[in-house]
Design a protein around this motif. Structure first.
Motif, PDB file in Angstrom:
ATOM      1  N   ILE A 286     -47.193 -53.400 -40.787  1.00 53.58           N
ATOM      2  CA  ILE A 286     -45.798 -53.039 -41.070  1.00 53.58           C
ATOM      3  C   ILE A 286     -45.611 -51.534 -40.975  1.00 53.58           C
ATOM      4  O   ILE A 286     -44.655 -51.041 -40.357  1.00 53.58           O
ATOM      5  CB  ILE A 286     -45.385 -53.550 -42.459  1.00 53.58           C
ATOM      6  N   PHE A 287     -46.542 -50.786 -41.573  1.00 54.14           N
ATOM      7  CA  PHE A 287     -46.440 -49.323 -41.531  1.00 54.14           C
ATOM      8  C   PHE A 287     -46.507 -48.805 -40.098  1.00 54.14           C
ATOM      9  O   PHE A 287     -45.723 -47.936 -39.707  1.00 54.14           O
ATOM     10  CB  PHE A 287     -47.566 -48.704 -42.366  1.00 54.14           C
ATOM     11  N   LEU A 288     -47.442 -49.333 -39.306  1.00 55.25           N
ATOM     12  CA  LEU A 288     -47.594 -48.871 -37.922  1.00 55.25           C
ATOM     13  C   LEU A 288     -46.348 -49.186 -37.097  1.00 55.25           C
ATOM     14  O   LEU A 288     -45.927 -48.369 -36.270  1.00 55.25           O
ATOM     15  CB  LEU A 288     -48.825 -49.527 -37.292  1.00 55.25           C
ATOM     16  N   CYS A 289     -45.760 -50.360 -37.314  1.00 50.05           N
ATOM     17  CA  CYS A 289     -44.541 -50.723 -36.572  1.00 50.05           C
ATOM     18  C   CYS A 289     -43.410 -49.763 -36.902  1.00 50.05           C
ATOM     19  O   CYS A 289     -42.709 -49.285 -35.992  1.00 50.05           O
ATOM     20  CB  CYS A 289     -44.139 -52.161 -36.892  1.00 50.05           C
ATOM     21  N   PHE A 290     -43.215 -49.461 -38.191  1.00 45.02           N
ATOM     22  CA  PHE A 290     -42.171 -48.516 -38.581  1.00 45.02           C
ATOM     23  C   PHE A 290     -42.471 -47.117 -38.044  1.00 45.02           C
ATOM     24  O   PHE A 290     -41.564 -46.412 -37.566  1.00 45.02           O
ATOM     25  CB  PHE A 290     -42.040 -48.478 -40.105  1.00 45.02           C
ATOM     26  N   PHE A 291     -43.733 -46.716 -38.115  1.00 41.05           N
ATOM     27  CA  PHE A 291     -44.113 -45.375 -37.658  1.00 41.05           C
ATOM     28  C   PHE A 291     -43.814 -45.190 -36.176  1.00 41.05           C
ATOM     29  O   PHE A 291     -43.191 -44.192 -35.776  1.00 41.05           O
ATOM     30  CB  PHE A 291     -45.603 -45.132 -37.944  1.00 41.05           C
ATOM     31  N   PHE A 292     -44.249 -46.149 -35.349  1.00 41.31           N
ATOM     32  CA  PHE A 292     -44.039 -46.007 -33.914  1.00 41.31           C
ATOM     33  C   PHE A 292     -42.573 -46.184 -33.533  1.00 41.31           C
ATOM     34  O   PHE A 292     -42.100 -45.561 -32.576  1.00 41.31           O
ATOM     35  CB  PHE A 292     -44.927 -46.989 -33.147  1.00 41.31           C
ATOM     36  N   ALA A 293     -41.847 -47.013 -34.264  1.00 36.53           N
ATOM     37  CA  ALA A 293     -40.413 -47.161 -33.993  1.00 36.53           C
ATOM     38  C   ALA A 293     -39.684 -45.846 -34.234  1.00 36.53           C
ATOM     39  O   ALA A 293     -38.855 -45.416 -33.412  1.00 36.53           O
ATOM     40  CB  ALA A 293     -39.829 -48.274 -34.854  1.00 36.53           C
ATOM     41  N   ILE A 294     -40.000 -45.175 -35.346  1.00 32.54           N
ATOM     42  CA  ILE A 294     -39.372 -43.886 -35.649  1.00 32.54           C
ATOM     43  C   ILE A 294     -39.819 -42.821 -34.653  1.00 32.54           C
ATOM     44  O   ILE A 294     -39.007 -42.001 -34.183  1.00 32.54           O
ATOM     45  CB  ILE A 294     -39.713 -43.463 -37.093  1.00 32.54           C
ATOM     46  N   LEU A 295     -41.113 -42.835 -34.299  1.00 30.58           N
ATOM     47  CA  LEU A 295     -41.646 -41.850 -33.348  1.00 30.58           C
ATOM     48  C   LEU A 295     -40.971 -41.982 -31.985  1.00 30.58           C
ATOM     49  O   LEU A 295     -40.557 -40.979 -31.377  1.00 30.58           O
ATOM     50  CB  LEU A 295     -43.161 -42.030 -33.214  1.00 30.58           C
ATOM     51  N   ILE A 296     -40.844 -43.212 -31.498  1.00 34.63           N
ATOM     52  CA  ILE A 296     -40.203 -43.444 -30.199  1.00 34.63           C
ATOM     53  C   ILE A 296     -38.739 -43.039 -30.250  1.00 34.63           C
ATOM     54  O   ILE A 296     -38.209 -42.432 -29.303  1.00 34.63           O
ATOM     55  CB  ILE A 296     -40.348 -44.923 -29.788  1.00 34.63           C
ATOM     56  N   LYS A 297     -38.090 -43.363 -31.352  1.00 36.72           N
ATOM     57  CA  LYS A 297     -36.667 -43.017 -31.491  1.00 36.72           C
ATOM     58  C   LYS A 297     -36.462 -41.513 -31.432  1.00 36.72           C
ATOM     59  O   LYS A 297     -35.472 -41.025 -30.871  1.00 36.72           O
ATOM     60  CB  LYS A 297     -36.136 -43.579 -32.809  1.00 36.72           C
ATOM     61  N   ARG A 298     -37.387 -40.759 -31.993  1.00 33.80           N
ATOM     62  CA  ARG A 298     -37.253 -39.307 -31.988  1.00 33.80           C
ATOM     63  C   ARG A 298     -37.713 -38.690 -30.662  1.00 33.80           C
ATOM     64  O   ARG A 298     -37.212 -37.627 -30.274  1.00 33.80           O
ATOM     65  CB  ARG A 298     -38.049 -38.706 -33.146  1.00 33.80           C
ATOM     66  N   CYS A 299     -38.653 -39.320 -29.995  1.00 31.41           N
ATOM     67  CA  CYS A 299     -39.156 -38.771 -28.729  1.00 31.41           C
ATOM     68  C   CYS A 299     -38.185 -39.000 -27.582  1.00 31.41           C
ATOM     69  O   CYS A 299     -38.049 -38.155 -26.692  1.00 31.41           O
ATOM     70  CB  CYS A 299     -40.511 -39.404 -28.387  1.00 31.41           C
ATOM     71  N   ILE A 300     -37.532 -40.146 -27.573  1.00 29.66           N
ATOM     72  CA  ILE A 300     -36.578 -40.471 -26.498  1.00 29.66           C
ATOM     73  C   ILE A 300     -35.184 -40.105 -26.996  1.00 29.66           C
ATOM     74  O   ILE A 300     -34.553 -40.852 -27.733  1.00 29.66           O
ATOM     75  CB  ILE A 300     -36.652 -41.950 -26.092  1.00 29.66           C
ATOM     76  N   LYS A 301     -34.725 -38.938 -26.603  1.00 33.59           N
ATOM     77  CA  LYS A 301     -33.415 -38.473 -27.024  1.00 33.59           C
ATOM     78  C   LYS A 301     -32.332 -39.145 -26.187  1.00 33.59           C
ATOM     79  O   LYS A 301     -32.433 -39.211 -24.972  1.00 33.59           O
ATOM     80  CB  LYS A 301     -33.309 -36.957 -26.859  1.00 33.59           C
ATOM     81  N   THR A 302     -31.325 -39.650 -26.842  1.00 36.76           N
ATOM     82  CA  THR A 302     -30.210 -40.294 -26.130  1.00 36.76           C
ATOM     83  C   THR A 302     -28.904 -39.699 -26.600  1.00 36.76           C
ATOM     84  O   THR A 302     -28.803 -39.145 -27.698  1.00 36.76           O
ATOM     85  CB  THR A 302     -30.180 -41.805 -26.371  1.00 36.76           C
ATOM     86  N   GLU A 303     -27.907 -39.807 -25.742  1.00 39.44           N
ATOM     87  CA  GLU A 303     -26.570 -39.335 -26.062  1.00 39.44           C
ATOM     88  C   GLU A 303     -25.589 -40.494 -25.988  1.00 39.44           C
ATOM     89  O   GLU A 303     -25.819 -41.476 -25.264  1.00 39.44           O
ATOM     90  CB  GLU A 303     -26.129 -38.239 -25.083  1.00 39.44           C
ATOM     91  N   GLU A 304     -24.536 -40.391 -26.729  1.00 38.42           N
ATOM     92  CA  GLU A 304     -23.493 -41.409 -26.678  1.00 38.42           C
ATOM     93  C   GLU A 304     -22.533 -41.079 -25.547  1.00 38.42           C
ATOM     94  O   GLU A 304     -21.987 -39.984 -25.478  1.00 38.42           O
ATOM     95  CB  GLU A 304     -22.725 -41.476 -28.005  1.00 38.42           C
ATOM     96  N   TYR A 305     -22.366 -42.044 -24.626  1.00 37.98           N
ATOM     97  CA  TYR A 305     -21.491 -41.808 -23.494  1.00 37.98           C
ATOM     98  C   TYR A 305     -20.173 -42.530 -23.755  1.00 37.98           C
ATOM     99  O   TYR A 305     -20.181 -43.684 -24.129  1.00 37.98           O
ATOM    100  CB  TYR A 305     -22.114 -42.342 -22.194  1.00 37.98           C
TER     101      TYR A 305
END
Length: 293
Positions: A274-293
């Motif tokens: 559970i911890f690893l899933c949350f960790f990588f989900a947050i890490l990916i979310k912060r690494c892949i920057k997206t903008e609202e179009y």
């Protein structure tokens, strides 16, 4: 509608059933697993509090093999991100161009997602069979006898052999998400690019794919977390063998809880997943920057 939104009792009645299910099915089991992880318990006798010893053993004991399962899961995640997702993206881009039989191909690629993983596992067991499996039979027919293997029984090939049916099963799922993203791109933007002289490759790489970053981010999160909690396909095909070559955290957890009756240690594995899933989900979310179009 505005009256309902202002009515706190109505809001409570609408939210309450879902909240009860969420708390009862997800939150409570996580809390119980966290509590069990600090105890030594065989499921029958009285629990004995041992603090963080289960976690220390989890990451330091070679016999437990948890670090190796993490490496296997991360390898599956890398294969998913760099093989499965590009294939899904290519299919989504190709099908979204309005080819003949567009709906037919969408259905064909998505059907494996609807089939039970156990059924797919049994199907691929037959494909990988070293004696009569279609894979080895095809290789022998082409004169490539040296390429034949006991695919699920050799340490060098077991993990890759497990990945292939996973690729086949879920490529349609990611393709559907990306297809929906491609279809949401304004046709006016694509048409303007073509008028300016952009070819199909340039439209895909410079317009569509950048606009798909929010969808791609979600697909990457699903691929990585799905690899970390993978269980059913691996359990059906290899059970984590041979010699733990395809062991992942979930199969190790089941072995410890139901095979060795180490409920505390197995709960520590569950909490770690559970911890690893949350960790990588947050890490990916912060690494892949997206903008609202």
């Amino acid at each position: 509608m505005d009256k309902i939104r202002k009515n706190k009792l109505a809001i409570f009645l609408f939210i309450f059933p879902a909240a009860v299910l969420f708390i009862g099915i997800i939150i409570v089991p996580i809390i119980m697993s966290a509590i069990y992880s600090f105890h030594e318990w065989d499921g029958i006798t009285e629990m004995k509090f041992i603090g963080v010893k289960n976690y220390i053993e989890l990451f330091t004991s070679e016999s437990a093999g948890f670090p190796k399962t993490i490496m296997n899961a991360m390898l599956l995640a890398v294969l998913s991100v760099f093989i499965q997702l590009p294939v899904s993206l290519a299919l989504a881009l190709r099908i979204s161009r309005g080819i003949k039989g567009e709906r037919f191909f969408m259905t064909v690629f998505f059907i494996p997602v609807l089939i039970s993983t156990v059924v797919i596992g049994q199907l691929w067991l037959k494909i990988y069979n070293p004696r009569y499996g279609i894979l080895n039979v095809a290789l022998e027919a082409m004169g490539l006898d040296s390429w034949c293997h006991t695919w699920l029984g050799e340490q060098k090939t077991a993990l890759l052999a497990v990945f292939m049916p996973t690729l086949w099963q879920y490529v349609g799922y990611h393709m559907l998400l990306m297809y929906a993203g491609v279809k949401s791109v304004s046709p006016d933007v694509i048409e303007a690019a073509k008028i300016d002289g952009a070819n199909g490759w340039q439209v895909s790489t410079r317009i569509i794919i950048p606009l798909l970053k929010p969808v791609i981010k979600i697909c990457v999160i699903f691929a990585v977390t799905g690899s970390l909690k993978a269980f059913d396909m691996i359990y059906v095909l290899t059970g984590g063998g041979p010699d733990h070559a395809s062991e992942v955290p979930s199969t190790l957890m089941v072995t410890m809880i139901f095979g060795q009756s180490r409920y505390g240690f197995g709960s520590a594995i569950a909490v770690s997943i559970i911890f690893l899933c949350f960790f990588f989900a947050i890490l990916i979310k912060r690494c892949i920057k997206t903008e609202e179009y």
